[in-house]
Motif scaffolding. Structure first.
Motif, PDB file in Angstrom:
ATOM      1  N   LEU A  36      49.738  39.365  40.888  1.00 57.16           N
ATOM      2  CA  LEU A  36      47.671  39.377  40.604  1.00 57.16           C
ATOM      3  C   LEU A  36      47.886  40.558  39.689  1.00 57.16           C
ATOM      4  CD1 LEU A  36      45.522  38.542  41.410  1.00 57.16           C
ATOM      5  CD2 LEU A  36      45.234  40.140  43.772  1.00 57.16           C
TER       6      LEU A  36
ATOM      7  N   ASP B  68      40.284  40.219  44.845  1.00 64.05           N
ATOM      8  CA  ASP B  68      38.956  38.913  45.251  1.00 64.05           C
ATOM      9  C   ASP B  68      37.983  38.870  44.737  1.00 64.05           C
ATOM     10  OD1 ASP B  68      41.413  37.854  46.299  1.00 64.05           O
ATOM     11  OD2 ASP B  68      41.068  37.494  47.896  1.00 64.05           O
TER      12      ASP B  68
ATOM     13  N   GLU C  45      42.444  44.250  49.278  1.00 61.86           N
ATOM     14  CA  GLU C  45      42.818  42.263  49.074  1.00 61.86           C
ATOM     15  C   GLU C  45      41.071  42.024  48.911  1.00 61.86           C
ATOM     16  OE1 GLU C  45      45.171  39.906  50.746  1.00 61.86           O
ATOM     17  OE2 GLU C  45      46.211  41.521  52.462  1.00 61.86           O
ATOM     18  N   ARG C  46      40.094  42.463  49.829  1.00 59.13           N
ATOM     19  CA  ARG C  46      38.642  41.599  49.219  1.00 59.13           C
ATOM     20  C   ARG C  46      38.339  42.134  47.783  1.00 59.13           C
ATOM     21  NH1 ARG C  46      33.601  43.495  49.890  1.00 59.13           N
ATOM     22  NH2 ARG C  46      34.658  45.658  49.983  1.00 59.13           N
TER      23      ARG C  46
END
Length: 479
Positions: free
Chosen positions: A191, A160, A156-157
């Motif tokens: 996403l 992003d 996820e990091r």
């Protein structure tokens, strides 16, 4: 009911039973009966679960819960069944109810963590696995799943960060790996779909969004992605419909609002440009297409068309070099855009850049082998061949549409200008150069003054074998 009737019988008092002792006994007996029934349902559910008949297992676990709603293990079993049916949100609710009933129910905490993980809630999942490890520090399954939760947080990091840098391939890479761990996470799928659309991979993006909409027709994010794909495929009217629908589902959906605004503005400006062009107002059309190009640099397909439209307006304004640049920009955005190749090739022809024109027409003909494209290619090849010969029109200083009289006048003028007698006092180098030019003038007149030879010359045929020149390249006598 039969038990109550028994104890309400007049002989009950004779047997020594009072109301105070009778009711608790009956309640206990009833609880035992229901508990026995619930256990029976559970066992049947277990049997179906072992056979992988999860739908029937679900039904029997539900009956067990109805019979004994305070039993944590029944909720735990039904949660396991729902997980096998990929109904993770329902499974999460059952897991949470199980641990509410029994906070030490280790399998309940483990299943709750797995549901959170499948739904993409890595931090919540990690808390559940930590609880299991508090109850049983050596639990290898919890240790493994906790590592998966940490990996999911890292994906996820990275995603992003990649999205912020517009590195959409990186985001797709991260989301593919995240979805291996969180297969039911709509947020990750959305996403990924959005980034696929931004990469121009519209069918893949549409497929992901459609899968989500089949499960949840009101998902605003999926509606937005569907609209985004249509918008980038230059289906702007349909795209706006999806953006509006997304905003109905989620009025605060900022991306859908911005996309709808851009789509409407882009269509309006493009239509204005087309209207101006049809009314022969090429200057206005050129500026309107320029304004449209500034609205959304991400809309590759529409912008490719706008560049080509501006190139068309540019050719009308004789801005041929700018038109070539616009066609090149269109092709850079969409290398399969045949119309842009054709427009650029014609501009190359008009500016006598025949090699470039041939290259573009070859590309077109390889893609679409039509008679018209073949004709255009042959014409460009002929002009290229002609451009590599002596340009007799240029030698005489006349245009290609010059009349017979104009050719004669030009010949006399140039012949006098380069005649050797006129340069007898010049240096040997100048005499040699002027003699060469004098011969070229004679060659040019020999060809252009003869209608048949002129036609052959204009059509690009070789003239060396026509008998006009002898083996040494000398000019034949001119009548």
């Amino acid at each position: 009911e039969c038990y109550i009737k028994t104890f309400s019988h007049p002989t009950a008092a004779e047997r020594g039973f009072s109301a105070a002792t009778c009711v608790p006994y009956v309640i206990g007996l009833l609880l035992f009966v229901f508990s026995s029934r619930a256990e029976g349902f559970k066992e049947q559910g277990n049997a179906f679960y072992s056979k992988k008949d999860y739908s029937e297992a679900f039904n029997y676990y539900t009956k067990a819960i109805d019979a004994s709603p305070k039993n944590a293990s029944y909720y735990g079993n039904r949660a396991a069944t729902l997980m096998m049916l990929c109904r993770f949100r329902e499974a999460l609710e059952d897991s949470q109810q199980a641990v509410r009933l029994d906070d030490c129910f280790m399998k309940g905490h483990l299943r709750e963590g797995k549901c959170h993980l499948s739904l993409g809630n890595a931090m919540a999942a990690s808390r559940c696995f930590q609880k299991v490890l508090e109850l049983e520090p050596s639990n290898s399954e919890a240790q493994h799943e906790n590592k998966n939760a940490s990996a999911l947080l890292e994906y996820e990091r990275m995603a992003d960060f990649g999205f912020g840098k517009r590195d959409f391939r990186k985001v797709v890479y991260c989301m593919d790996r995240a979805l291996v761990l969180a297969s039911a996470c709509h947020r990750f799928k959305i996403l990924k779909a959005e980034c696929l659309a931004l990469l121009g991979r519209y069918p893949e993006a549409q497929s992901v969004a459609s899968d989500i909409l089949r499960m949840d027709a009101t998902n605003a994010d999926a509606l937005y992605v569907r609209g985004l794909c249509l918008y980038y495929e230059d289906c702007i009217d349909k795209a706006v419909q999806f953006f509006v629908q997304a905003l109905r589902m989620a009025p605060d959906h900022e991306k859908a609002r911005l996309a709808a605004r851009n789509a409407k503005a882009l269509k309006a400006k493009k239509d204005e440009g087309n209207h101006a062009f049809k009314n022969n107002n090429y200057e206005a059309a050129y500026h309107l297409y320029t304004e449209a190009l500034a609205i959304d640099p991400n809309n590759i397909k529409t912008n490719a068309k706008l560049y080509c439209n501006r190139a068309t307006a540019g050719t009308k304004l004789r801005k041929l070099n700018q038109a070539i640049e616009d066609c090149s920009s269109a092709i850079k955005l969409d290398d399969s855009y045949i119309k842009a190749y054709l427009r650029r090739a014609q501009c190359y022809m008009d500016t006598e850049q025949y090699e470039e024109a041939v290259r573009d027409y070859e590309k077109v003909y390889q893609t679409e082998k039509t008679t018209d494209h073949k004709h255009l290619l042959k014409k460009a090849q002929m002009e290229l061949k002609k451009s590599k010969r002596k340009d007799y029109y240029k030698v005489l200083g006349v245009g290609k549409n010059a009349t017979e009289d104009e050719i004669k006048k030009a010949y006399r003028k140039r012949a006098l200008m380069h005649h050797p007698d006129r340069h007898s006092a010049a240096t040997p180098e100048v005499q040699k150069e002027e003699e060469k030019k004098f011969k070229e003038v004679g060659e040019a007149f020999t060809i252009l003054s003869d209608p048949k030879k002129k036609v052959r010359y204009d059509n690009g045929h070789d003239l060396e074998d026509d008998g006009c020149f002898d083996g040494g390249g000398k000019m034949c006598s001119i009548l």
